[in-house]
Design an enzyme around this catalytic site. Structure first.
Site, PDB file in Angstrom:
ATOM      1  N   ARG A 131      25.989  35.554  50.881  1.00  0.00           N
ATOM      2  CA  ARG A 131      26.877  35.944  51.970  1.00  0.00           C
ATOM      3  C   ARG A 131      26.061  36.469  53.144  1.00  0.00           C
ATOM      4  O   ARG A 131      25.050  37.141  52.959  1.00  0.00           O
ATOM      5  CB  ARG A 131      27.862  37.023  51.507  1.00  0.00           C
ATOM      6  CG  ARG A 131      28.817  36.578  50.427  1.00  0.00           C
ATOM      7  CD  ARG A 131      29.700  37.739  50.009  1.00  0.00           C
ATOM      8  NE  ARG A 131      30.481  37.421  48.822  1.00  0.00           N
ATOM      9  CZ  ARG A 131      30.884  38.324  47.930  1.00  0.00           C
ATOM     10  NH1 ARG A 131      30.563  39.601  48.100  1.00  0.00           N
ATOM     11  NH2 ARG A 131      31.583  37.953  46.878  1.00  0.00           N
ATOM     12  N   GLY A 157      22.385  45.241  40.307  1.00  0.00           N
ATOM     13  CA  GLY A 157      21.214  44.554  39.761  1.00  0.00           C
ATOM     14  C   GLY A 157      19.950  44.775  40.546  1.00  0.00           C
ATOM     15  O   GLY A 157      18.867  44.985  39.982  1.00  0.00           O
ATOM     16  N   ILE A 158      20.027  44.749  41.879  1.00  0.00           N
ATOM     17  CA  ILE A 158      18.855  45.018  42.715  1.00  0.00           C
ATOM     18  C   ILE A 158      18.596  46.509  42.788  1.00  0.00           C
ATOM     19  O   ILE A 158      17.457  46.971  42.629  1.00  0.00           O
ATOM     20  CB  ILE A 158      19.062  44.431  44.131  1.00  0.00           C
ATOM     21  CG1 ILE A 158      19.207  42.913  44.075  1.00  0.00           C
ATOM     22  CG2 ILE A 158      17.901  44.824  45.041  1.00  0.00           C
ATOM     23  CD1 ILE A 158      19.602  42.277  45.400  1.00  0.00           C
ATOM     24  N   GLY A 159      19.630  47.276  43.027  1.00  0.00           N
ATOM     25  CA  GLY A 159      19.471  48.724  43.181  1.00  0.00           C
ATOM     26  C   GLY A 159      18.892  49.396  41.957  1.00  0.00           C
ATOM     27  O   GLY A 159      18.139  50.372  42.068  1.00  0.00           O
ATOM     28  N   GLY A 199      23.564  44.197  44.619  1.00  0.00           N
ATOM     29  CA  GLY A 199      23.441  43.124  43.642  1.00  0.00           C
ATOM     30  C   GLY A 199      23.637  41.801  44.352  1.00  0.00           C
ATOM     31  O   GLY A 199      23.333  41.668  45.537  1.00  0.00           O
ATOM     32  N   GLU A 223      31.401  48.645  35.760  1.00  0.00           N
ATOM     33  CA  GLU A 223      32.762  48.365  36.199  1.00  0.00           C
ATOM     34  C   GLU A 223      33.686  48.089  35.020  1.00  0.00           C
ATOM     35  O   GLU A 223      34.868  48.468  35.050  1.00  0.00           O
ATOM     36  CB  GLU A 223      32.757  47.169  37.152  1.00  0.00           C
ATOM     37  CG  GLU A 223      32.055  47.445  38.474  1.00  0.00           C
ATOM     38  CD  GLU A 223      31.791  46.195  39.280  1.00  0.00           C
ATOM     39  OE1 GLU A 223      32.190  46.151  40.450  1.00  0.00           O
ATOM     40  OE2 GLU A 223      31.174  45.262  38.723  1.00  0.00           O
ATOM     41  N   LYS A 240      33.776  37.024  33.588  1.00  0.00           N
ATOM     42  CA  LYS A 240      33.032  38.002  32.806  1.00  0.00           C
ATOM     43  C   LYS A 240      34.041  38.852  32.034  1.00  0.00           C
ATOM     44  O   LYS A 240      35.117  39.168  32.547  1.00  0.00           O
ATOM     45  CB  LYS A 240      32.164  38.877  33.706  1.00  0.00           C
ATOM     46  CG  LYS A 240      31.147  38.082  34.515  1.00  0.00           C
ATOM     47  CD  LYS A 240      30.228  38.978  35.311  1.00  0.00           C
ATOM     48  CE  LYS A 240      29.341  38.177  36.248  1.00  0.00           C
ATOM     49  NZ  LYS A 240      28.537  37.162  35.571  1.00  0.00           N
ATOM     50  N   GLY A 246      26.429  40.625  45.211  1.00  0.00           N
ATOM     51  CA  GLY A 246      27.234  41.191  46.279  1.00  0.00           C
ATOM     52  C   GLY A 246      26.681  42.578  46.549  1.00  0.00           C
ATOM     53  O   GLY A 246      26.295  43.283  45.617  1.00  0.00           O
ATOM     54  N   HIS A 288      33.948  46.834  45.920  1.00  0.00           N
ATOM     55  CA  HIS A 288      33.107  47.507  44.927  1.00  0.00           C
ATOM     56  C   HIS A 288      33.689  48.869  44.541  1.00  0.00           C
ATOM     57  O   HIS A 288      32.966  49.764  44.105  1.00  0.00           O
ATOM     58  CB  HIS A 288      31.657  47.679  45.427  1.00  0.00           C
ATOM     59  CG  HIS A 288      30.889  46.393  45.465  1.00  0.00           C
ATOM     60  ND1 HIS A 288      30.010  46.077  46.484  1.00  0.00           N
ATOM     61  CD2 HIS A 288      30.869  45.335  44.625  1.00  0.00           C
ATOM     62  CE1 HIS A 288      29.484  44.885  46.266  1.00  0.00           C
ATOM     63  NE2 HIS A 288      29.997  44.419  45.135  1.00  0.00           N
ATOM     64  N   ASN A 335      36.868  40.138  34.439  1.00  0.00           N
ATOM     65  CA  ASN A 335      36.376  40.164  35.822  1.00  0.00           C
ATOM     66  C   ASN A 335      36.169  38.715  36.253  1.00  0.00           C
ATOM     67  O   ASN A 335      35.160  38.098  35.938  1.00  0.00           O
ATOM     68  CB  ASN A 335      35.076  40.958  35.904  1.00  0.00           C
ATOM     69  CG  ASN A 335      34.583  41.144  37.325  1.00  0.00           C
ATOM     70  OD1 ASN A 335      35.015  40.447  38.242  1.00  0.00           O
ATOM     71  ND2 ASN A 335      33.657  42.065  37.517  1.00  0.00           N
ATOM     72  N   ARG A 391      40.036  43.141  36.836  1.00  0.00           N
ATOM     73  CA  ARG A 391      39.568  43.504  38.172  1.00  0.00           C
ATOM     74  C   ARG A 391      40.213  42.549  39.160  1.00  0.00           C
ATOM     75  O   ARG A 391      40.055  41.333  39.064  1.00  0.00           O
ATOM     76  CB  ARG A 391      38.048  43.393  38.262  1.00  0.00           C
ATOM     77  CG  ARG A 391      37.500  43.565  39.680  1.00  0.00           C
ATOM     78  CD  ARG A 391      35.988  43.404  39.670  1.00  0.00           C
ATOM     79  NE  ARG A 391      35.420  43.388  41.010  1.00  0.00           N
ATOM     80  CZ  ARG A 391      35.113  42.290  41.690  1.00  0.00           C
ATOM     81  NH1 ARG A 391      35.317  41.107  41.137  1.00  0.00           N
ATOM     82  NH2 ARG A 391      34.583  42.350  42.897  1.00  0.00           N
TER      83      ARG A 391
END
Length: 413
Positions: A239, A328-330, A208, A379, A19, A210, A178, A12, A90
């Site tokens: 962004r 990550g946030i969710g 996250g 992913e 990654k 993004g 995504h 990725n 990806r």
């Protein structure tokens, strides 16, 4: 048929990172390690591996060419080269032509070079990675997994941009991103919630660095917040998300800002970082919001915009059955989830405070009409599964219920 010891490498590539993960064929696919080369081009770049081997060390990697060679050198020394069966990449953007996952060919690479203008922040580096692996391991099959694929069959009304129609013929439309995460999440929703839940009216919120949302019905994307590029939609770490297009002309006149400078601003200097002026990291902002009004406003803006998209997508779907938080946030920020969902009781969204605080799988109140879930997205696993399917790599037979729940997701990856 490949031997049980077959290994799938997933890659990725980002604008400043690579990654990767390594999976061993079997049922289920087993992740043996994952890692990353981060902050490529900066003085404090790092190479980190977690799994069967663990380390983190500083590197001098001025560009992606040096970084991918470091990764390939390490793979040759520290893994069973003969067991490495394929590489899955990806690829952020496939334009109007490429959306089905497929084996990478020289012809595809040449066409992807032509598509770099669609996403100049990611595409050149992603193409470089595929070429580097081909030069080092020419016999190793590589598969491109396009992040736009999940949204390819969105209704025309959701794909169409309200600009002169001639641009649509050039491939300028809403693509959405995504997609690998969303395909995985729908498969997981079918596994944990049953096929009826996955076929219902679902909003997926991948939040996250993004961040985007997708409206899904019958397991298919109906709309999504990102558009022609990943810059659109909700505010993200750096962004901007959606902006008034007139801002381009205003800044060109008042600050002599070029198109390149504007693109740099909205992709790398905006979002949480731009509003807070201190950090692009949600954890840092939550930690300092009581002392720093700018941090508090950045968090509030993010939650407000995500809430608006949930309301819009509920309207597009004609109601809502399931809301899924991922990323990550969710997955890790209960405060953010609570603020997003506050005031959405009219849609049937009600959280159970203790479940939400504990990051449980289901965080909605029993009385709520909408099931609100937290699902860890993967992913890399989605890429590995897709590689196995595309190349016909046989893994051990799945239990029937798991096979059924996974099939829809894999078919759209």
């Amino acid at each position: 048929m490949k031997p049980a010891s077959s290994q799938i490498l997933t890659i990725n590539g980002g604008s400043s990172s690579i990654k990767f993960a390594l999976f061993e064929a079997g049922e289920p696919l087993r992740r043996s390690l994952d890692g990353s080369i981060d902050r490529i081009g900066l003085s404090d770049a790092t190479f980190t591996v977690k799994g069967s081997e663990k380390f983190s060390r500083a590197l001098a990697v001025p560009n992606h060419t040096v970084a991918v060679n470091v990764l390939m050198d390490w793979l040759e020394k520290c893994s069973d080269r003969d067991a490495l069966t394929a590489v899955g990449h990806r690829v952020v953007h496939g334009g109007p032509k490429y959306f089905e996952p497929q084996r990478i060919t020289p012809e595809m690479v040449e066409e992807l070079h032509g598509l770099s203008a669609f996403d100049p922040e990611h595409m050149p580096e992603e193409i470089l990675l595929t070429e580097a692996f081909h030069h080092r391991f020419p016999e190793l099959p590589q598969v491109a997994c396009f992040d736009t694929a999940f949204h390819h069959d969105m209704p025309q009304v959701a794909r169409l941009l309200p600009i002169p129609r001639r641009y649509e013929a050039q491939g300028v439309r809403r693509y959405g991103f995504h997609g690998l995460s969303y395909a995985f999440l729908i498969g997981e929703l079918a596994r944990v919630g049953g096929s009826e839940a996955a076929q219902g009216r679902v909003i997926l919120a991948h939040l996250g660095n993004g961040a985007s949302l997708a409206a899904v019905r019958h397991g298919k994307s109906m709309d999504t917040s990102m558009s022609f590029t990943p810059t659109a939609g909700v505010p993200m770490s750096t962004r901007s998300g959606d902006l008034d297009p007139g801002l381009v002309w205003y800044l060109a006149r008042t600050e002599k800002m070029s198109a390149k400078e504007f693109n740099e601003m909205v992709n790398f200097k905006s979002g949480l970082l731009g509003v807070s002026e201190t950090s692009s990291d949600m954890h840092d902002l939550l930690e300092h919001e009581t002392q720093d009004a700018r941090a508090a406003e950045a968090v509030a803006l993010f939650c407000y915009q995500v809430k608006k998209w949930i309301g819009a997508f509920a309207a597009a779907l004609g109601g809502l059955d399931t809301l899924v938080f991922a990323g990550g946030i969710g997955e890790n920020a209960p405060k953010v989830r609570a603020r997003i969902c506050a005031g959405l009781g009219f849609l049937g969204i009600e959280l159970e405070e203790k479940r939400n605080a504990a990051n449980e799988g289901v965080i909605s109140a029993a009385a709520g009409r909408v099931t609100v879930r937290v699902i860890h997205t993967d992913e890399e696993l989605m890429i590995a599964r897709t590689v196995c399917r595309v190349l016909g790599i046989t893994i051990e037979k799945q239990p029937d219920h798991e096979k059924k729940n996974m099939s829809d997701s894999e078919d759209r990856s």
